[in-house]
Design an enzyme around this catalytic site. Sequence first.
Site, short mmCIF file in Angstrom:
data_model
loop_
_atom_site.label_atom_id
_atom_site.label_comp_id
_atom_site.label_asym_id
_atom_site.label_seq_id
_atom_site.Cartn_x
_atom_site.Cartn_y
_atom_site.Cartn_z
N ARG A 83 29.18 87.24 57.39
CA ARG A 83 28.57 86.45 58.48
C ARG A 83 28.56 85.01 57.98
NH1 ARG A 83 26.55 91.35 58.17
NH2 ARG A 83 26.27 92.52 60.10
N ASP A 130 48.85 63.52 49.39
CA ASP A 130 49.05 64.97 49.50
C ASP A 130 49.02 65.40 50.97
OD1 ASP A 130 49.36 65.40 46.80
OD2 ASP A 130 47.23 65.73 46.44
N GLY A 131 48.18 64.75 51.75
CA GLY A 131 48.11 65.06 53.18
C GLY A 131 49.44 64.76 53.88
N ALA A 165 30.36 78.72 54.26
CA ALA A 165 28.93 78.74 54.62
C ALA A 165 28.46 80.16 54.98
CB ALA A 165 28.67 77.77 55.78
N ASN A 198 48.63 74.95 51.51
CA ASN A 198 47.29 74.85 50.93
C ASN A 198 46.45 76.09 51.24
OD1 ASN A 198 47.27 72.44 49.56
ND2 ASN A 198 46.26 71.26 51.17
N GLU A 199 46.18 76.26 52.53
CA GLU A 199 45.26 77.34 52.90
C GLU A 199 45.33 77.70 54.36
OE1 GLU A 199 43.95 74.02 54.29
OE2 GLU A 199 43.28 74.00 52.24
P1 NAP Z 1 44.02 65.07 55.03
O1 NAP Z 1 43.50 63.73 55.30
O2 NAP Z 1 45.47 65.31 55.18
O3 NAP Z 1 43.57 65.52 53.57
C1 NAP Z 1 42.22 65.49 53.20
C2 NAP Z 1 42.13 65.22 51.71
O4 NAP Z 1 42.60 66.37 51.01
C3 NAP Z 1 42.97 64.03 51.27
O5 NAP Z 1 42.23 63.28 50.36
C4 NAP Z 1 44.17 64.70 50.62
O6 NAP Z 1 44.75 63.93 49.60
C5 NAP Z 1 43.53 65.93 50.02
N1 NAP Z 1 44.43 67.04 49.71
C6 NAP Z 1 45.34 67.64 50.51
N2 NAP Z 1 45.96 68.64 49.85
C7 NAP Z 1 45.42 68.66 48.60
C8 NAP Z 1 45.64 69.47 47.47
N3 NAP Z 1 46.52 70.48 47.47
N4 NAP Z 1 44.88 69.23 46.36
C9 NAP Z 1 43.97 68.23 46.34
N5 NAP Z 1 43.71 67.44 47.39
C10 NAP Z 1 44.44 67.65 48.51
O7 NAP Z 1 43.14 66.09 55.92
P2 NAP Z 1 43.40 67.14 57.07
O8 NAP Z 1 44.53 66.69 57.92
O9 NAP Z 1 42.11 67.40 57.71
O10 NAP Z 1 43.76 68.52 56.33
C11 NAP Z 1 44.73 68.68 55.38
C12 NAP Z 1 44.16 69.29 54.12
O11 NAP Z 1 42.98 68.60 53.75
C13 NAP Z 1 43.74 70.76 54.28
O12 NAP Z 1 44.80 71.59 53.86
C14 NAP Z 1 42.51 70.90 53.40
O13 NAP Z 1 42.75 71.56 52.18
C15 NAP Z 1 42.11 69.48 53.07
N6 NAP Z 1 40.72 69.29 53.51
C16 NAP Z 1 39.75 69.38 52.59
C17 NAP Z 1 38.43 69.29 52.97
C18 NAP Z 1 37.37 69.40 51.95
O14 NAP Z 1 37.68 69.43 50.77
N7 NAP Z 1 36.12 69.50 52.36
C19 NAP Z 1 38.09 69.10 54.31
C20 NAP Z 1 39.12 68.99 55.23
C21 NAP Z 1 40.45 69.11 54.81
P3 NAP Z 1 45.53 62.54 49.86
O15 NAP Z 1 44.44 61.52 49.98
O16 NAP Z 1 46.38 62.39 48.66
O17 NAP Z 1 46.31 62.71 51.15
#
Ligand code: NAP
Length: 263
Positions: free
Chosen positions: A147, A46-47, A184, A121-122
Amino acid sequence: MFKFSIVAKPDLISKKCEEEVKSTLIANSWIYDENDPYYVIVIGGDGTILRAIHRYLDKIESIRLLGIHTGTLGFFTEYNCEDVNEALETLINKRYILEYRRMLEADVLTKDGKHMFYAINEMRLENIMRTQVIEVAIDGEHLETIRANGVCVSTPSGSTAYNKSLGGAVICPGIEVMQLCEVAGIHHNRYHSLGSPLIASDQQTFTFTSSDFRDISLVFDHVVANVDDVIQVDTRLSTRKVPFLRKKGFSFAQRLRNSFIND
Ligand code: NAP
């Protein structure tokens, strides 16, 4: 004869899958064109889909995205890499259905003027340096003072990503809403904001202001916006949509079970 490009994660399995997809499509007289593709085949997770969307953001409505996951089944991907032959057959014979996913858009007002950003996504406004005070308005009317480390506004597509980790609701695809979560948030007897996720319609706008946005990061999916001196951020569901190629088969329930549930 179609023009296509491939966005692949830089790991061995994805690269091997990329070679297979590329040679098969070229053997079927398709043309590899990274600058002006009609089909964009995304191999990874998904990333990787997020990266492909931002790579082709300017022309996103006129391309078609097909996701092949090299890990487990994701939320944007249709096939696993073991099913690559099936994916290619579906593509070549056009036995797919199109599903459009709405993006989020943000008007960011800075001292230099207005800048527009998009996310599938967001959008996150986050400050890791200190507690960030944020005034939140809905359709121009003050709602609350938060805050917190920041806020996250997600689309239904993004509801299973960062939003879910913040305790936001998972939204079934097809419902045209956006969701606001605190990151948070501080809640005690002196300060109390809503605290729970807030879901708004596609006709509404969240506005974020602060008397001090120093050190704030504005993040759209994985992209950190290159803006300074942020004054105001208006966020709403965009009319822009990302066209995904889908096969009939995987329900949203299956995807949720596959990713999160172990009973
Ligand atoms: P990334 O490595 O591209 O993605 C982080 C994880 O989020 C990967 O496991 C990815 O799945 C999964 N992901 C991405 N879009 C998703 C969706 N729509 N539904 C479910 N899982 C999804 O990380 P990044 O470059 O930092 O940021 C890209 C996205 O990662 C952001 O849009 C954010 O939503 C998500 N993220 C989530 C968290 C968290 O949940 N705490 C923290 C940081 C970022 P794959 O393994 O299939 O690529």
